[in-house]
Design an enzyme around this catalytic site. Structure first.
Site, PDB file in Angstrom:
ATOM      1  N   GLY A 246       3.394   8.399 -17.809  1.00 55.01           N
ATOM      2  CA  GLY A 246       3.515   9.286 -19.122  1.00 55.01           C
ATOM      3  C   GLY A 246       3.352  10.728 -19.053  1.00 55.01           C
ATOM      4  O   GLY A 246       3.562  11.305 -20.097  1.00 55.01           O
ATOM      5  N   GLU A 287       1.349   4.851 -12.484  1.00 50.65           N
ATOM      6  CA  GLU A 287       2.840   4.586 -12.871  1.00 50.65           C
ATOM      7  C   GLU A 287       3.877   5.372 -13.298  1.00 50.65           C
ATOM      8  O   GLU A 287       4.423   5.477 -14.595  1.00 50.65           O
ATOM      9  CB  GLU A 287       2.902   3.161 -13.778  1.00 50.65           C
ATOM     10  CG  GLU A 287       3.296   2.034 -13.194  1.00 50.65           C
ATOM     11  CD  GLU A 287       2.918   0.864 -14.308  1.00 50.65           C
ATOM     12  OE1 GLU A 287       2.837  -0.151 -13.888  1.00 50.65           O
ATOM     13  OE2 GLU A 287       2.988   1.260 -15.483  1.00 50.65           O
ATOM     14  N   PRO A 288       4.155   6.672 -12.639  1.00 51.11           N
ATOM     15  CA  PRO A 288       4.870   7.544 -13.140  1.00 51.11           C
ATOM     16  C   PRO A 288       6.321   7.085 -12.858  1.00 51.11           C
ATOM     17  O   PRO A 288       6.927   6.694 -11.847  1.00 51.11           O
ATOM     18  CB  PRO A 288       4.857   8.847 -12.218  1.00 51.11           C
ATOM     19  CG  PRO A 288       4.089   8.267 -10.864  1.00 51.11           C
ATOM     20  CD  PRO A 288       3.360   6.942 -11.266  1.00 51.11           C
ATOM     21  N   GLY A 289       7.205   7.925 -13.959  1.00 49.69           N
ATOM     22  CA  GLY A 289       8.513   7.563 -13.685  1.00 49.69           C
ATOM     23  C   GLY A 289       9.356   9.070 -14.000  1.00 49.69           C
ATOM     24  O   GLY A 289       9.550   9.589 -13.145  1.00 49.69           O
ATOM     25  N   ARG A 290       8.992   9.485 -15.249  1.00 51.85           N
ATOM     26  CA  ARG A 290       9.932  10.773 -15.401  1.00 51.85           C
ATOM     27  C   ARG A 290       9.471  12.050 -14.479  1.00 51.85           C
ATOM     28  O   ARG A 290      10.224  12.686 -14.003  1.00 51.85           O
ATOM     29  CB  ARG A 290       9.498  11.232 -16.915  1.00 51.85           C
ATOM     30  CG  ARG A 290      10.357  12.524 -17.456  1.00 51.85           C
ATOM     31  CD  ARG A 290       9.455  13.172 -18.741  1.00 51.85           C
ATOM     32  NE  ARG A 290       9.225  11.827 -19.740  1.00 51.85           N
ATOM     33  CZ  ARG A 290      10.064  11.492 -20.561  1.00 51.85           C
ATOM     34  NH1 ARG A 290      11.274  12.062 -20.729  1.00 51.85           N
ATOM     35  NH2 ARG A 290      10.012  10.577 -21.623  1.00 51.85           N
ATOM     36  N   TYR A 331      15.498  11.594 -29.647  1.00 51.17           N
ATOM     37  CA  TYR A 331      14.098  12.150 -29.537  1.00 51.17           C
ATOM     38  C   TYR A 331      14.105  13.647 -30.048  1.00 51.17           C
ATOM     39  O   TYR A 331      13.169  14.441 -29.811  1.00 51.17           O
ATOM     40  CB  TYR A 331      13.164  12.004 -28.322  1.00 51.17           C
ATOM     41  CG  TYR A 331      13.416  10.546 -27.623  1.00 51.17           C
ATOM     42  CD1 TYR A 331      13.021   9.450 -28.210  1.00 51.17           C
ATOM     43  CD2 TYR A 331      14.340  10.647 -26.495  1.00 51.17           C
ATOM     44  CE1 TYR A 331      12.953   8.401 -27.546  1.00 51.17           C
ATOM     45  CE2 TYR A 331      14.369   9.394 -25.820  1.00 51.17           C
ATOM     46  CZ  TYR A 331      13.635   8.150 -26.252  1.00 51.17           C
ATOM     47  OH  TYR A 331      13.881   7.148 -25.489  1.00 51.17           O
ATOM     48  N   CYS A 358      32.000  10.481 -31.131  1.00 50.81           N
ATOM     49  CA  CYS A 358      32.602  10.839 -32.449  1.00 50.81           C
ATOM     50  C   CYS A 358      31.105  10.616 -33.308  1.00 50.81           C
ATOM     51  O   CYS A 358      30.960   9.699 -34.207  1.00 50.81           O
ATOM     52  CB  CYS A 358      33.424   9.570 -32.979  1.00 50.81           C
ATOM     53  SG  CYS A 358      34.836   9.744 -32.159  1.00 50.81           S
ATOM     54  N   TYR A 387      15.674   8.905 -17.680  1.00 51.47           N
ATOM     55  CA  TYR A 387      16.080   8.396 -18.873  1.00 51.47           C
ATOM     56  C   TYR A 387      17.465   8.824 -19.591  1.00 51.47           C
ATOM     57  O   TYR A 387      17.589   9.108 -20.386  1.00 51.47           O
ATOM     58  CB  TYR A 387      14.885   8.342 -19.918  1.00 51.47           C
ATOM     59  CG  TYR A 387      13.532   7.979 -19.586  1.00 51.47           C
ATOM     60  CD1 TYR A 387      13.477   6.504 -19.487  1.00 51.47           C
ATOM     61  CD2 TYR A 387      12.612   8.844 -19.321  1.00 51.47           C
ATOM     62  CE1 TYR A 387      12.300   6.016 -19.055  1.00 51.47           C
ATOM     63  CE2 TYR A 387      11.362   8.318 -18.845  1.00 51.47           C
ATOM     64  CZ  TYR A 387      11.177   6.925 -18.768  1.00 51.47           C
ATOM     65  OH  TYR A 387       9.912   6.282 -18.190  1.00 51.47           O
TER      66      TYR A 387
HETATM   67  N1  LLP Z   1       4.586   2.341 -17.387  1.00 55.54           N
HETATM   68  C1  LLP Z   1       5.026   1.563 -18.399  1.00 55.54           C
HETATM   69  C2  LLP Z   1       4.701   0.252 -18.708  1.00 55.54           C
HETATM   70  C3  LLP Z   1       6.032   2.183 -19.078  1.00 55.54           C
HETATM   71  O1  LLP Z   1       6.557   1.542 -20.089  1.00 55.54           O
HETATM   72  C4  LLP Z   1       6.556   3.571 -18.823  1.00 55.54           C
HETATM   73  C5  LLP Z   1       7.646   4.262 -19.719  1.00 55.54           C
HETATM   74  C6  LLP Z   1       6.243   4.058 -17.612  1.00 55.54           C
HETATM   75  C7  LLP Z   1       5.099   3.309 -16.844  1.00 55.54           C
HETATM   76  C8  LLP Z   1       6.744   5.362 -17.119  1.00 55.54           C
HETATM   77  O2  LLP Z   1       6.297   6.600 -18.342  1.00 55.54           O
HETATM   78  P1  LLP Z   1       6.979   7.978 -17.710  1.00 55.54           P
HETATM   79  O3  LLP Z   1       6.078   8.651 -16.457  1.00 55.54           O
HETATM   80  O4  LLP Z   1       8.164   7.981 -17.379  1.00 55.54           O
HETATM   81  O5  LLP Z   1       6.534   8.803 -18.804  1.00 55.54           O
HETATM   82  N2  LLP Z   1      13.146   6.796 -23.263  1.00 55.54           N
HETATM   83  C9  LLP Z   1      12.193   7.746 -23.301  1.00 55.54           C
HETATM   84  C10 LLP Z   1      11.071   7.355 -22.445  1.00 55.54           C
HETATM   85  C11 LLP Z   1      10.481   5.701 -22.486  1.00 55.54           C
HETATM   86  C12 LLP Z   1       9.378   5.495 -21.699  1.00 55.54           C
HETATM   87  C13 LLP Z   1       9.120   4.032 -21.413  1.00 55.54           C
HETATM   88  N3  LLP Z   1       8.164   3.589 -20.703  1.00 55.54           N
HETATM   89  C14 LLP Z   1      12.579   9.077 -23.020  1.00 55.54           C
HETATM   90  O6  LLP Z   1      13.597   9.334 -22.622  1.00 55.54           O
HETATM   91  O7  LLP Z   1      11.793   9.928 -23.362  1.00 55.54           O
END
Ligand code: LLP
Length: 430
Positions: A246, A287-290, A331, A358, A387
């Site tokens: 997050g 659990e980082p993604g972004r 968003y 379009c 994303y």
């Molecule tokens: N763990 C779980 C269970 C999650 O659902 C998510 C993201 C993450 C970890 C990773 O979160 P991050 O570190 O990436 O914030 N499409 C949206 C973001 C959706 C996030 C979904 N879950 C956007 O483009 O802003």
């Protein structure tokens, strides 16, 4: 991504040591370019600041996943969070170790649960009571000799400071079981007595693009309030607490910048106070993604028509848009951009960067200062690593872009551009 700062003028954008215009010429546009060093550096920063003792860092694959990304994550020693059969399949195809996979999702199908159990993924994060029952049946049907490790996904009751569409930790969320609810009490009791499952602990993810550390602190406090509750109720302490991802990344100068180190320190320190109090040491997982891939990505577009409206707005139309990056439409996300071969030119004009689908809402950046634009320019939109490709669509039957991984002046194609024949591959004449 860094501007080339030699004597040569005008300044040109480099990504992973590669000239951005040359990348666009070689691979076509739109093109998503990752700087491999930035991805690896972000992985290492998380590992260095969080993975002490038995703690883990799991990369959230939903931000961007493909075979090459799985390989990088494996090489850097992270675990992997997958959220669907498709992500799990990708990880397994890449040879990612199944025991290092967390399987998420709020509505896993029986097929997906069977796939995960068959592959022996390390941990299934159970979202709700229905899924819990399904999993028990799947595990029994498989006759698995080893119990399957699970975490229960909880809603911590935290309204994280972020866009409502990416909040997930509030009690009204579609995700997880509310901490303190009777439903969760029942599931914990059942899981503790279920020989086919090992209840490792809880998982909480409060949302995404969060720069307010107090939201994370609240979530950790809530999680440990849950721990105390179950200690009193069942004399049980969890072995693992997964705190989700997050962390926000700065997309513009106005965005607050919180580093992975600051987040990790906050999570660990907040947790440590509770752990000292309770005198136990569960494994902690983040659990980082972004924040792993977001800043590593740049999307290159070629500029086509430039059009001024009667009321003076000037549109720069590019050859991609909401199909490769739906985040602005979804968003109201904000991005920055530059012209790849004129970084040093004064930004004396104001343009709105429009996508080619379009939809009037297909705008990538509103009213943004740029040098005088020419048709044929390569426009580089920054911080598009998370994303974007993973949320890309074929709207208007646009082929999805290619993706390259750049490092030390070499770029490798890691996802080929879709072709027109890909677009009709699954169609069947009537
Ligand atoms: N763990 C779980 C269970 C999650 O659902 C998510 C993201 C993450 C970890 C990773 O979160 P991050 O570190 O990436 O914030 N499409 C949206 C973001 C959706 C996030 C979904 N879950 C956007 O483009 O802003």
């Amino acid at each position: 991504m860094e501007p080339q700062n030699k004597n040569s003028r005008p300044q040109r954008l480099k990504i992973g040591g590669c000239d951005a215009v040359e990348l666009a010429e070689t691979h076509g546009t739109p093109l998503i370019c990752y700087d491999e060093d930035v991805i690896r550096d972000n992985c290492r920063r998380y590992i260095a600041s969080f993975a002490r003792n038995d703690n883990r860092v799991a990369y959230a694959g939903k931000a961007f996943l493909c075979l090459a990304m799985c390989q990088i994550v494996a090489e850097e020693g992270l675990y992997l969070d997958v959220v669907s059969g498709g992500e799990l399949y990708t990880a397994l195809q890449a040879g990612f170790p199944a025991e290092k996979i967390y399987f998420h999702g709020n509505n896993k199908s029986l097929d997906e649960l069977t796939m995960a159990v068959t592959a022996k993924v390390g941990c299934i994060v159970v979202d709700n009571a229905h899924e819990y029952q399904n999993l028990k049946e799947v595990v029994k049907a498989k006759g698995s000799v080893r119990p399957v490790s699970i975490l229960l996904r909880v809603a911590a009751g935290v309204d994280a400071a972020t866009h409502p569409y990416v909040m997930t930790g509030h009690f009204d969320s579609k995700f997880g079981l509310s901490l303190g609810s009777q439903e969760l009490n029942n599931l914990v009791a059942d899981a503790l007595n279920e020989p086919s499952l090992t209840l490792m602990g809880f998982h909480s993810h409060i949302g995404s693009q969060i720069a307010d550390l107090s939201s994370f602190a609240q979530a950790v406090d809530a999680l440990f309030a849950g721990v105390r509750h179950y200690l009193a109720l069942y004399k049980w302490l969890p072995l693992e607490l997964n705190m989700g991802g997050g962390l926000a990344v700065p997309y513009t100068d106005q965005d607050e910048h919180v580093s992975p180190e600051e987040l990790c320190a906050l999570l660990l320190n907040t947790a440590q106070r509770h752990m000292d109090d309770l005198n136990f040491t569960p494994r902690l997982t983040v659990e980082p993604g972004r924040s792993i891939v977001g800043p590593a990505g740049t999307t290159l577009y070629r500029v086509g028509a430039i059009k001024r409206t009667p009321n003076g707005r000037c549109f720069v139309n590019v050859d991609g848009g909401m199909a490769d990056n739906p985040r602005v439409a979804l968003y109201q996300a904000k991005y920055t951009c530059s012209v790849a071969d004129r970084l040093d030119q004064p930004r004396s004009f104001v343009y709105t960067v429009a996508g080619k689908t379009c939809e009037s809402g297909d705008i990538l950046i509103w009213d943004y200062p740029l040098p005088e634009m020419r048709s044929g320019d390569i426009l580089a939109v920054n911080t598009t690593g998370a994303y974007t490709y993973s949320m890309a669509s074929n709207y208007n039957r646009l082929p999805r872009p290619a993706v390259v991984l750049a490092k030390e002046g070499e770029a490798k194609l890691i996802i080929a551009r879709e072709t027109y024949s890909d677009l009709t591959r699954l169609d069947r004449p009537k």
